[in-house]
Design a protein around this motif. Structure first.
Motif, mmCIF file in Angstrom:
data_model
loop_
_atom_site.group_PDB
_atom_site.id
_atom_site.type_symbol
_atom_site.label_atom_id
_atom_site.label_comp_id
_atom_site.label_asym_id
_atom_site.label_seq_id
_atom_site.Cartn_x
_atom_site.Cartn_y
_atom_site.Cartn_z
ATOM 1 N N THR A 53 0.821 -1.213 0.000
ATOM 2 C CA THR A 53 0.000 0.000 0.000
ATOM 3 C C THR A 53 0.859 1.269 0.000
ATOM 4 O O THR A 53 0.475 2.307 0.510
ATOM 5 N N THR A 54 2.071 1.157 -0.607
ATOM 6 C CA THR A 54 2.959 2.319 -0.708
ATOM 7 C C THR A 54 2.289 3.474 -1.446
ATOM 8 O O THR A 54 2.436 4.642 -1.067
ATOM 9 N N LEU A 55 1.540 3.159 -2.496
ATOM 10 C CA LEU A 55 0.947 4.198 -3.335
ATOM 11 C C LEU A 55 -0.249 4.877 -2.696
ATOM 12 O O LEU A 55 -0.689 5.927 -3.172
ATOM 13 N N ARG A 56 -0.780 4.302 -1.636
ATOM 14 C CA ARG A 56 -1.931 4.908 -0.962
ATOM 15 C C ARG A 56 -1.570 5.273 0.467
ATOM 16 O O ARG A 56 -1.347 6.427 0.794
ATOM 17 N N GLY A 113 -3.499 0.905 -5.347
ATOM 18 C CA GLY A 113 -3.108 2.082 -6.105
ATOM 19 C C GLY A 113 -3.618 3.404 -5.582
ATOM 20 O O GLY A 113 -3.148 4.457 -5.987
ATOM 21 N N GLY A 114 -4.613 3.375 -4.693
ATOM 22 C CA GLY A 114 -5.161 4.618 -4.181
ATOM 23 C C GLY A 114 -6.667 4.557 -4.095
ATOM 24 O O GLY A 114 -7.289 3.502 -4.274
ATOM 25 N N TRP A 115 -7.256 5.714 -3.813
ATOM 26 C CA TRP A 115 -8.704 5.835 -3.626
ATOM 27 C C TRP A 115 -9.279 6.615 -4.809
ATOM 28 O O TRP A 115 -9.286 7.850 -4.814
ATOM 29 N N LYS A 131 -5.791 12.651 -9.180
ATOM 30 C CA LYS A 131 -4.579 11.904 -9.483
ATOM 31 C C LYS A 131 -4.829 10.397 -9.438
ATOM 32 O O LYS A 131 -4.371 9.646 -10.318
ATOM 33 N N ASP A 132 -5.567 9.924 -8.420
ATOM 34 C CA ASP A 132 -5.814 8.487 -8.298
ATOM 35 C C ASP A 132 -6.748 7.985 -9.395
ATOM 36 O O ASP A 132 -6.607 6.859 -9.875
ATOM 37 N N VAL A 133 -7.703 8.809 -9.786
ATOM 38 C CA VAL A 133 -8.578 8.427 -10.902
ATOM 39 C C VAL A 133 -7.742 8.223 -12.161
ATOM 40 O O VAL A 133 -7.859 7.201 -12.857
ATOM 41 N N GLN A 134 -6.882 9.185 -12.465
ATOM 42 C CA GLN A 134 -6.051 9.106 -13.666
ATOM 43 C C GLN A 134 -5.055 7.957 -13.585
ATOM 44 O O GLN A 134 -4.738 7.330 -14.605
ATOM 45 N N LEU A 149 -18.923 5.445 -4.694
ATOM 46 C CA LEU A 149 -18.536 4.109 -5.134
ATOM 47 C C LEU A 149 -18.422 3.987 -6.646
ATOM 48 O O LEU A 149 -17.855 3.014 -7.144
ATOM 49 N N GLN A 150 -18.943 4.945 -7.395
ATOM 50 C CA GLN A 150 -18.894 4.845 -8.852
ATOM 51 C C GLN A 150 -17.454 4.901 -9.395
ATOM 52 O O GLN A 150 -17.101 4.125 -10.294
ATOM 53 N N PRO A 151 -16.600 5.814 -8.905
ATOM 54 C CA PRO A 151 -15.206 5.798 -9.389
ATOM 55 C C PRO A 151 -14.475 4.494 -9.062
ATOM 56 O O PRO A 151 -13.537 4.125 -9.769
ATOM 57 N N ILE A 152 -14.897 3.825 -8.001
ATOM 58 C CA ILE A 152 -14.281 2.539 -7.649
ATOM 59 C C ILE A 152 -14.558 1.527 -8.750
ATOM 60 O O ILE A 152 -13.669 0.781 -9.180
ATOM 61 N N LEU A 153 -15.781 1.496 -9.226
ATOM 62 C CA LEU A 153 -16.132 0.587 -10.313
ATOM 63 C C LEU A 153 -15.428 0.998 -11.603
ATOM 64 O O LEU A 153 -14.945 0.144 -12.359
ATOM 65 N N SER A 154 -15.328 2.310 -11.848
ATOM 66 C CA SER A 154 -14.693 2.802 -13.070
ATOM 67 C C SER A 154 -13.197 2.504 -13.105
ATOM 68 O O SER A 154 -12.596 2.464 -14.182
ATOM 69 N N ALA A 155 -12.602 2.305 -11.932
ATOM 70 C CA ALA A 155 -11.172 1.995 -11.889
ATOM 71 C C ALA A 155 -10.857 0.692 -12.598
ATOM 72 O O ALA A 155 -9.729 0.466 -13.044
#
Length: 539
Positions: A14-17, A49-51, A57-60, A94-100
């Motif tokens: 979990t270094t990235l988060r 990878g992040g939240w 930044k985490d989305v991208q 929760l929608q961005p979680i699914l989009s990841a």
């Protein structure tokens, strides 16, 4: 998957988060991608990878990861349970979680009813419903779920019955892993052992389906690694942590210590042994990407982890490394180092000569001369254990084969302050190939200006200098009682983009001490360039 019946430990990075929450640490999207792919090559099975949704930044990052997918590891998105008062399907969080687009999602929920009532401002029953609804929703969308029980140990100590209900709810909803989190980092190993053992036994007695358990520890009491090892001995099979122990406050459990302890000492299977030898390299690579100086004294992967300074130690370890080393440094990609200082003996000098490729034996009078010179210089304030590049130059000079690239004829520094701005101009005169070169350059300080002027004078003769950088500069006052007349020691770390090396200068004049170190740094870099050899300090 019933992981607890195997000898396999599932490493979850979990270094990235969590690691990036360290004070002073900031990672760009490119940084995160480089680290993720390096961890993938190391053989880490889960990389958080992040939240997604918490910041752009985490989305991208997760979008980019779909374009540049990991080859072996599972990328994991991280999020909390849904908010109180709405369903998981309705919660936009929760929608961005699914989009990841990750197959695995880690959800954290509240274990401690103190946080439920005072933090979330809701009821215990609603918290249980939030856990159930979130996990069931993600499962219905084809995701596999790791449930991080936040503040687990504190919650269990204050209200064990309710804390157990949160886990039972997560298991019934379909979570594949239950992770015990010591979020405040204050639990001690004996408490981790007792609580983990009791809870695992209780849940397995009450629930028929197989359950997989993990551990996530923080280092506020400096027991994160010990706590994680203790939990593994009690039956958990997932270990969460970060490279170099990066993390908020005092950091997370350090995977660079956990992996070799688990694999080499306790016999668990964490990563392939062919990848384990890359652990030190990975640790230092990630510290460079994060723009944080590597911890030289870190266990296993630190530059000093297998360094030997005292003469008796050096003599013994050369006969049998087991005398002062708990394992072979090569197993995790590190190496033994013989350090020179005023505590050195003949064994140190001979060992360093061998590592530098210098032909020297104990009967050679030069060996005694080098030792005496070393002790004399260290008495003056030099420190060669932290500046081995300077010591190598000293040894080459003693045996008569030090290369001469240029000769310093003199230098001058002029500082002028006008309207609150300081302008520094340095002039240097150097001799190269029988020619005297006079050059001047400006800088934001005297050392910067001198460095720039010297490079300007030499770069036409030695183009490789254009790739050299001064990466660290340390000043130490050696006799503070002398006030502004005190003797000063300067350590300069240089780099050619692939290697690092450190040189030292000492003088009552801080500019002269700095210049000594800068000059030797350039000289040593040119030696590396000519010989294609590995630097004393490898990044």
């Amino acid at each position: 998957m019933n992981a607890d019946t195997t000898n396999r430990i599932w490493i979850y990075d979990t270094t990235l988060r969590d690691g990036s929450q360290r004070e002073g640490m900031s990672l760009s999207i490119e940084d995160k991608l480089r680290i993720a792919h390096r961890l993938d090559r190391l053989g880490v099975p889960f990389i958080e990878g992040g939240w997604p949704g918490a910041n752009p930044k985490d989305v991208q990052f997760f979008w980019r990861l779909q374009e540049e997918p990991l080859q072996n590891a599972e990328a994991v998105a991280f999020c909390s349970t849904r908010r109180p008062g709405k369903t998981a399907a309705e919660d936009p969080m929760l929608q961005p979680i699914l989009s990841a687009g990750t197959r695995w999602v880690t959800i954290f929920g509240k274990s401690w009813d103190l946080h439920v009532i005072e933090g979330l401002n809701t009821t215990r029953e609603e918290n249980l419903e939030m856990i159930r609804d979130t996990i069931e929703f993600l499962r219905s969308q084809g995701r596999q779920v790791i449930y991080d029980a936040e503040h687990w140990f504190d919650g269990y100590k204050h209200n064990p019955a309710y804390a157990l209900k949160t886990l039972e709810t997560a298991i019934a909803a379909g979570a594949e892993w239950i992770v015990f989190c010591d979020t405040n980092g204050g639990t001690l190993p004996h408490e981790i052992s007792q609580i983990t053992r009791t809870v695992i036994q209780t849940l397995r007695q009450n629930i028929e389906i197989p359950i997989n358990f993990g551990i996530h520890t923080h280092n506020d009491a400096e027991t994160a690694v010990a706590n994680a090892l203790t939990a593994v001995l009690e039956g958990v099979r997932m270990v969460q942590g970060t490279i170099n122990g990066y993390g908020e406050r005092c950091g997370n459990a350090n995977l660079c210590s956990l992996i070799p302890n688990l694999q080499l000492k306790l016999g668990y299977d964490c990563i392939d042994s062919s990848h384990l030898v890359k652990l030190t390299e990975t640790s230092r690579y990630i510290s460079e990407v994060a723009n944080l100086a590597p911890d030289d004294h870190a266990p296993f992967v630190g530059l000093s982890a297998f360094a030997h300074k005292g003469g008796i130690h050096v003599s013994a370890v050369q006969r049998n490394p087991l005398t002062y080393e708990h394992l072979q440094p090569e197993l995790i990609g590190n190496k033994r180092r013989i350090v020179v200082s005023d505590q050195a003996g003949m064994s140190n000098i001979l060992a360093k000569a061998e590592s530098f490729g210098i032909d020297l034996n104990k009967k050679d009078p030069k060996c005694r001369q080098i030792l005496e010179k070393l002790k004399e210089l260290e008495n003056q304030g030099y420190q060669f254990e932290a500046a081995e590049a300077s010591f190598e130059l000293l040894m080459h000079e003693a045996v008569g084969d030090r290369q001469t690239f240029f000769e310093i004829k003199g230098f001058h520094v002029h500082c002028e302050q006008l309207e609150g701005m300081t302008n520094v101009l340095a002039t240097v005169k150097v001799g190269v190939n029988g020619k005297n070169i006079l050059e001047a350059a400006e800088g934001n300080g005297p050392v910067s200006a001198l460095d720039a002027a010297l490079r300007k004078a030499l770069v036409n003769f030695y183009p490789a200098l254009a790739d050299f950088q001064l990466t660290d500069y340390k000043v130490r006052i050696l006799d503070g009682g002398a006030g502004t007349s005190a003797k000063t020691r300067v350590l300069v770390e240089s780099s050619n983009g692939h290697q690092r090396w450190t040189t030292v200068g000492v003088s009552t004049n801080i500019i002269e001490a700095s210049y000594q170190a800068v000059v030797e740094g350039l000289e040593y870099g040119l030696i590396l360039q000519n010989q294609g050899k590995e630097a004393v300090m490898v990044s």
